[in-house]
Design a protein around this motif. Structure first.
Motif, PDB file in Angstrom:
ATOM      1  N   PHE A 134      -6.104  37.247  94.761  1.00  0.00           N
ATOM      2  CA  PHE A 134      -5.515  37.002  96.085  1.00  0.00           C
ATOM      3  C   PHE A 134      -4.039  37.319  96.136  1.00  0.00           C
ATOM      4  O   PHE A 134      -3.536  37.852  97.118  1.00  0.00           O
ATOM      5  CB  PHE A 134      -5.748  35.530  96.471  1.00  0.00           C
ATOM      6  N   ARG A 135      -3.328  36.999  95.003  1.00  0.00           N
ATOM      7  CA  ARG A 135      -1.860  37.066  95.101  1.00  0.00           C
ATOM      8  C   ARG A 135      -1.222  38.027  94.109  1.00  0.00           C
ATOM      9  O   ARG A 135      -0.031  38.070  93.971  1.00  0.00           O
ATOM     10  CB  ARG A 135      -1.291  35.649  94.929  1.00  0.00           C
ATOM     11  N   ALA A 170      -8.489  37.560  80.875  1.00  0.00           N
ATOM     12  CA  ALA A 170      -9.627  36.671  80.616  1.00  0.00           C
ATOM     13  C   ALA A 170     -10.667  37.303  79.696  1.00  0.00           C
ATOM     14  O   ALA A 170     -11.188  36.654  78.786  1.00  0.00           O
ATOM     15  CB  ALA A 170     -10.258  36.282  81.946  1.00  0.00           C
ATOM     16  N   HIS A 204     -14.574  26.354  96.917  1.00  0.00           N
ATOM     17  CA  HIS A 204     -14.201  27.088  98.142  1.00  0.00           C
ATOM     18  C   HIS A 204     -15.377  27.825  98.770  1.00  0.00           C
ATOM     19  O   HIS A 204     -15.181  28.722  99.584  1.00  0.00           O
ATOM     20  CB  HIS A 204     -13.046  28.062  97.838  1.00  0.00           C
ATOM     21  N   ALA A 230      -9.436  33.475  90.723  1.00  0.00           N
ATOM     22  CA  ALA A 230      -9.745  34.901  90.937  1.00  0.00           C
ATOM     23  C   ALA A 230      -9.497  35.756  89.695  1.00  0.00           C
ATOM     24  O   ALA A 230     -10.142  36.782  89.489  1.00  0.00           O
ATOM     25  CB  ALA A 230      -8.917  35.420  92.102  1.00  0.00           C
ATOM     26  N   ASP A 279      -4.111  33.282  81.065  1.00  0.00           N
ATOM     27  CA  ASP A 279      -3.605  34.026  82.209  1.00  0.00           C
ATOM     28  C   ASP A 279      -2.519  34.952  81.680  1.00  0.00           C
ATOM     29  O   ASP A 279      -1.571  34.489  81.048  1.00  0.00           O
ATOM     30  CB  ASP A 279      -3.012  33.030  83.233  1.00  0.00           C
ATOM     31  N   THR A 295      -5.901  31.412  87.451  1.00  0.00           N
ATOM     32  CA  THR A 295      -5.569  30.869  88.764  1.00  0.00           C
ATOM     33  C   THR A 295      -4.073  30.621  88.840  1.00  0.00           C
ATOM     34  O   THR A 295      -3.443  30.189  87.884  1.00  0.00           O
ATOM     35  CB  THR A 295      -6.320  29.557  89.082  1.00  0.00           C
ATOM     36  N   SER A 296      -3.518  30.911  90.025  1.00  0.00           N
ATOM     37  CA  SER A 296      -2.065  30.712  90.205  1.00  0.00           C
ATOM     38  C   SER A 296      -1.749  29.242  90.456  1.00  0.00           C
ATOM     39  O   SER A 296      -0.582  28.867  90.547  1.00  0.00           O
ATOM     40  CB  SER A 296      -1.582  31.556  91.394  1.00  0.00           C
ATOM     41  N   TRP A 351      -4.875  39.340  99.715  1.00  0.00           N
ATOM     42  CA  TRP A 351      -4.025  38.911 100.828  1.00  0.00           C
ATOM     43  C   TRP A 351      -2.910  39.929 101.084  1.00  0.00           C
ATOM     44  O   TRP A 351      -2.224  39.853 102.073  1.00  0.00           O
ATOM     45  CB  TRP A 351      -3.409  37.534 100.570  1.00  0.00           C
ATOM     46  N   GLU A 360     -11.428  41.503  86.082  1.00  0.00           N
ATOM     47  CA  GLU A 360     -11.938  42.598  85.233  1.00  0.00           C
ATOM     48  C   GLU A 360     -13.375  42.960  85.565  1.00  0.00           C
ATOM     49  O   GLU A 360     -13.931  43.883  84.988  1.00  0.00           O
ATOM     50  CB  GLU A 360     -11.774  42.211  83.760  1.00  0.00           C
TER      51      GLU A 360
END
Ligand code: APR
Length: 230
Positions: free
Chosen positions: A21-22, A214, A104, A10, A195, A171-172, A28, A15
Motif C-alpha cells: 500500500f505504501r 519475507a 480487513h 502487504a 521487513d 507491515t508498516s 495507494w 514477492e
C-alpha cells in the motif's frame, strides 16, 4: 505445543506480485484511499469501488503463495500457529495455513449490503452492479473499509495475549487497530520483525529485527524456530 502468533501485512505478499500500500509503487500511490476504500466512496461511486477490487481480485487469481507463506504453513507441523493478517488475499490459506484471521476482510468474498451475515465466495474475479444476495440486495466487497468496525479485532487480541512467540512480517504498522496488537504481546514473549525497510532497530527491547524480504527472512526464521524446538 508452543503457540506462535504471526501478524502479516502487504509486505509478505509483495514477492507474490501483489503491490503493497505504501511502498513507492504501492497501491495507494495512484489512488487516494478516500476515493476507494470507504463507505462514502461506495455510496458516491459504487462502480469505481467495484472496479478497484475487481482489478485486484483478477490479479490475485494469477498470483501464488511465496516461500514466506509456505514456511508459515510448515510451522504448523511443529507449533500451534495463529496467523492474523491485514491482507485480503488468500495466499496464507492457499499455502496451507489452517488458522488465519483476516482483520480487513477477504478479497475473494462478497457480502450483502442489506444482510451482512450473508457472505459468498466469488467463483470469478468480477463483482458487478446487479449481482445480488439470495434476498435481492446488492453485493459489496467483503472488505473492512476505513471507518468501518474491524470485526475480528477482539479475537485477535485474545490470540496475541496467548503467544509464546510473536512474529511481525511486512507491515508498516501505521493502521489501527491492527498495529495496536503489538501492545498485547506478553511481557517476556520474543518478538521477531521481518521487513527489509523497518524503522525499528534491534535494540528495541525484546524485538529481533530481520531486515530481509519475507521470502528470504521467513523461511530462515522458521528453520531456526524448528531447530530450537527439536
Ligand atoms: N518482504 C517483507 N516486507 C516488505 C516487503 C517484502 N518483500 N516489501 C515491502 N515490505 C514492507 C514495507 O517495508 C512496509 O513496512 O511491508 C510493509 C508494507 O506496508 P504497507 O504498504 O503500509 O502495508 P500494510 O502495513 O499491510 O498496510 C496496512 O493499510 O491501506 C490499509 O487495509 C490496508 O491492510 C492494509 C493496511
Amino acid at each position: 505445543m508452543k503457540k506462535i502468533v504471526v501478524l502479516t501485512g502487504a509486505g509478505i505478499s509483495a514477492e507474490s506480485g501483489i503491490k503493497t500500500f505504501r511502498d513507492d509503487d504501492g497501491l495507494w500511490r495512484n489512488h487516494r484511499f478516500e476515493d476507494l476504500a470507504t463507505p462514502s466512496a461506495w455510496q458516491q461511486n459504487p462502480q469505481l469501488v467495484l472496479d478497484f477490487y475487481n482489478v485486484r481480485r483478477k490479479q490475485l487469481l494469477e498470483c501464488k503463495p511465496n516461500a514466506a507463506h509456505l514456511a508459515l504453513a510448515d510451522l504448523e507441523n511443529h507449533f500451534q500457529v495463529q496467523i492474523i493478517t491485514q491482507n485480503v488475499d488468500d495466499l496464507h490459506e492457499r499455502a496451507g495455513s489452517s488458522q488465519v484471521l483476516h482483520l480487513h476482510g477477504e478479497l475473494r468474498k462478497a457480502r450483502s449490503t442489506k444482510h451482512p451475515e450473508l457472505v459468498y465466495l466469488l467463483d470469478s474475479w468480477e463483482l458487478k452492479l446487479g449481482d445480488n444476495c439470495e434476498r435481492g440486495a446488492q453485493l459489496r466487497p467483503h472488505i473492512v473499509w476505513f471507518g468501518e468496525y474491524v470485526p475480528h479485532i477482539d479475537e485477535a487480541i485474545e490470540q496475541v495475549k496467548k503467544a509464546d512467540y510473536f512474529i511481525v512480517i511486512g507491515t508498516s504498522l501505521v493502521v489501527y487497530p491492527a498495529a495496536g496488537l503489538v501492545d498485547f504481546v506478553p511481557k517476556n514473549c520474543p518478538i521477531f520483525l521481518i521487513d527489509p525497510k523497518t524503522k525499528l532497530s534491534d535494540d528495541t527491547t525484546n524485538v529481533r529485527v530481520i531486515a530481509e524480504k519475507a521470502a528470504i527472512g521467513v523461511p530462515k526464521l522458521v528453520q531456526q524456530l524448528i531447530q530450537q524446538k527439536l
